[in-house]
Motif scaffolding. Structure first.
Motif, PDB file in Angstrom:
ATOM      1  N   VAL A 112       0.814  -1.226   0.000  1.00  0.00           N
ATOM      2  CA  VAL A 112       0.000   0.000   0.000  1.00  0.00           C
ATOM      3  C   VAL A 112       0.844   1.271   0.000  1.00  0.00           C
ATOM      4  O   VAL A 112       0.293   2.382  -0.061  1.00  0.00           O
ATOM      5  CB  VAL A 112      -0.987   0.032   1.183  1.00  0.00           C
ATOM      6  N   LYS A 113       2.157   1.132   0.070  1.00  0.00           N
ATOM      7  CA  LYS A 113       3.029   2.311   0.093  1.00  0.00           C
ATOM      8  C   LYS A 113       2.791   3.188  -1.123  1.00  0.00           C
ATOM      9  O   LYS A 113       2.687   2.704  -2.247  1.00  0.00           O
ATOM     10  CB  LYS A 113       4.490   1.868   0.141  1.00  0.00           C
ATOM     11  N   GLY A 114       2.674   4.485  -0.868  1.00  0.00           N
ATOM     12  CA  GLY A 114       2.458   5.430  -1.951  1.00  0.00           C
ATOM     13  C   GLY A 114       1.002   5.603  -2.330  1.00  0.00           C
ATOM     14  O   GLY A 114       0.662   6.494  -3.115  1.00  0.00           O
ATOM     15  N   ARG A 115       0.142   4.734  -1.804  1.00  0.00           N
ATOM     16  CA  ARG A 115      -1.292   4.832  -2.137  1.00  0.00           C
ATOM     17  C   ARG A 115      -2.152   5.148  -0.923  1.00  0.00           C
ATOM     18  O   ARG A 115      -3.180   5.813  -1.041  1.00  0.00           O
ATOM     19  CB  ARG A 115      -1.770   3.522  -2.767  1.00  0.00           C
ATOM     20  N   PHE A 116      -1.759   4.635   0.231  1.00  0.00           N
ATOM     21  CA  PHE A 116      -2.530   4.823   1.458  1.00  0.00           C
ATOM     22  C   PHE A 116      -1.814   5.802   2.382  1.00  0.00           C
ATOM     23  O   PHE A 116      -0.578   5.842   2.422  1.00  0.00           O
ATOM     24  CB  PHE A 116      -2.704   3.506   2.198  1.00  0.00           C
ATOM     25  N   THR A 117      -2.597   6.554   3.159  1.00  0.00           N
ATOM     26  CA  THR A 117      -2.040   7.479   4.136  1.00  0.00           C
ATOM     27  C   THR A 117      -2.797   7.334   5.448  1.00  0.00           C
ATOM     28  O   THR A 117      -4.018   7.501   5.485  1.00  0.00           O
ATOM     29  CB  THR A 117      -2.140   8.926   3.654  1.00  0.00           C
ATOM     30  N   ILE A 118      -2.063   7.031   6.507  1.00  0.00           N
ATOM     31  CA  ILE A 118      -2.667   6.943   7.832  1.00  0.00           C
ATOM     32  C   ILE A 118      -2.443   8.265   8.553  1.00  0.00           C
ATOM     33  O   ILE A 118      -1.403   8.907   8.397  1.00  0.00           O
ATOM     34  CB  ILE A 118      -2.070   5.762   8.640  1.00  0.00           C
ATOM     35  N   SER A 119      -3.437   8.683   9.319  1.00  0.00           N
ATOM     36  CA  SER A 119      -3.292   9.914  10.087  1.00  0.00           C
ATOM     37  C   SER A 119      -4.110   9.807  11.362  1.00  0.00           C
ATOM     38  O   SER A 119      -4.936   8.899  11.512  1.00  0.00           O
ATOM     39  CB  SER A 119      -3.732  11.125   9.257  1.00  0.00           C
ATOM     40  N   ARG A 120      -3.862  10.747  12.253  1.00  0.00           N
ATOM     41  CA  ARG A 120      -4.556  10.738  13.540  1.00  0.00           C
ATOM     42  C   ARG A 120      -4.817  12.176  13.945  1.00  0.00           C
ATOM     43  O   ARG A 120      -3.978  13.048  13.765  1.00  0.00           O
ATOM     44  CB  ARG A 120      -3.682  10.021  14.574  1.00  0.00           C
ATOM     45  N   ASP A 121      -5.999  12.430  14.471  1.00  0.00           N
ATOM     46  CA  ASP A 121      -6.347  13.748  14.997  1.00  0.00           C
ATOM     47  C   ASP A 121      -6.556  13.598  16.490  1.00  0.00           C
ATOM     48  O   ASP A 121      -7.608  13.139  16.942  1.00  0.00           O
ATOM     49  CB  ASP A 121      -7.620  14.262  14.304  1.00  0.00           C
ATOM     50  N   ASP A 122      -5.545  13.974  17.266  1.00  0.00           N
ATOM     51  CA  ASP A 122      -5.611  13.761  18.711  1.00  0.00           C
ATOM     52  C   ASP A 122      -6.686  14.622  19.367  1.00  0.00           C
ATOM     53  O   ASP A 122      -7.266  14.221  20.372  1.00  0.00           O
ATOM     54  CB  ASP A 122      -4.250  14.054  19.336  1.00  0.00           C
ATOM     55  N   ALA A 123      -6.962  15.775  18.815  1.00  0.00           N
ATOM     56  CA  ALA A 123      -7.979  16.648  19.403  1.00  0.00           C
ATOM     57  C   ALA A 123      -9.375  16.050  19.268  1.00  0.00           C
ATOM     58  O   ALA A 123     -10.251  16.300  20.098  1.00  0.00           O
ATOM     59  CB  ALA A 123      -7.942  18.016  18.739  1.00  0.00           C
ATOM     60  N   LYS A 124      -9.579  15.259  18.216  1.00  0.00           N
ATOM     61  CA  LYS A 124     -10.897  14.680  17.975  1.00  0.00           C
ATOM     62  C   LYS A 124     -10.966  13.198  18.320  1.00  0.00           C
ATOM     63  O   LYS A 124     -11.997  12.563  18.125  1.00  0.00           O
ATOM     64  CB  LYS A 124     -11.274  14.874  16.501  1.00  0.00           C
ATOM     65  N   ASN A 125      -9.846  12.646  18.806  1.00  0.00           N
ATOM     66  CA  ASN A 125      -9.798  11.208  19.124  1.00  0.00           C
ATOM     67  C   ASN A 125     -10.231  10.360  17.942  1.00  0.00           C
ATOM     68  O   ASN A 125     -11.058   9.444  18.072  1.00  0.00           O
ATOM     69  CB  ASN A 125     -10.668  10.893  20.349  1.00  0.00           C
ATOM     70  N   THR A 126      -9.692  10.687  16.803  1.00  0.00           N
ATOM     71  CA  THR A 126     -10.005   9.918  15.606  1.00  0.00           C
ATOM     72  C   THR A 126      -8.723   9.574  14.850  1.00  0.00           C
ATOM     73  O   THR A 126      -7.693  10.240  14.995  1.00  0.00           O
ATOM     74  CB  THR A 126     -10.923  10.688  14.646  1.00  0.00           C
ATOM     75  N   ALA A 127      -8.824   8.535  14.059  1.00  0.00           N
ATOM     76  CA  ALA A 127      -7.752   8.158  13.149  1.00  0.00           C
ATOM     77  C   ALA A 127      -8.399   7.875  11.798  1.00  0.00           C
ATOM     78  O   ALA A 127      -9.596   7.585  11.727  1.00  0.00           O
ATOM     79  CB  ALA A 127      -7.017   6.930  13.644  1.00  0.00           C
TER      80      ALA A 127
END
Length: 120
Positions: A62-77
């Motif tokens: 999945v490298k180059g196609r998928f992006t993981i992220s996290r928003d700590d203020a909203k408790n979401t990923a």
């Protein structure tokens, strides 16, 4: 505390989807957060993960196609999936080590799966 995944669906090859993982209840923060997937008839596999410090890893597929992220203020990923391929078809699960309480207890949680189907 619960972890809930959403955002799956049916998309044509080359399309995009964004998966979300939301923690409900009173938590302090996400520690390591990961997305796994289980294709039909296969074992569950790690797709991507992000640790508390922001270090990210991706499966080669999945490298180059998928992006993981996290928003700590909203408790979401989230997992942004672009250039999807039929072989990305799977049930996707979010997994997170959540920290909560005065003692900063940490427990591992799994969200329910969300189906991603990529048609050719």
């Amino acid at each position: 505390v619960q972890l809930q995944a959403s955002g799956g669906g049916l998309v044509q090859a080359g399309g995009s989807l964004r998966l979300f993982c939301v923690a409900s209840g009173s938590i302090l923060r996400f520690n390591t957060t990961s997305w796994y997937r289980q294709p039909p008839g296969k074992e569950r596999e790690l797709v991507a993960s992000i640790n508390f410090g922001g270090k990210i890893m991706y499966a080669d597929s999945v490298k180059g196609r998928f992006t993981i992220s996290r928003d700590d203020a909203k408790n979401t990923a989230s997992l942004q999936m672009n250039s999807l391929k039929p072989e990305d078809t799977a049930v996707y699960y979010c997994n997170a080590y959540l920290v909560y309480g005065k003692g900063e207890n940490e427990l591992e949680y799994w969200g329910q799966g969300t189906q991603v189907t990529v048609s050719s």
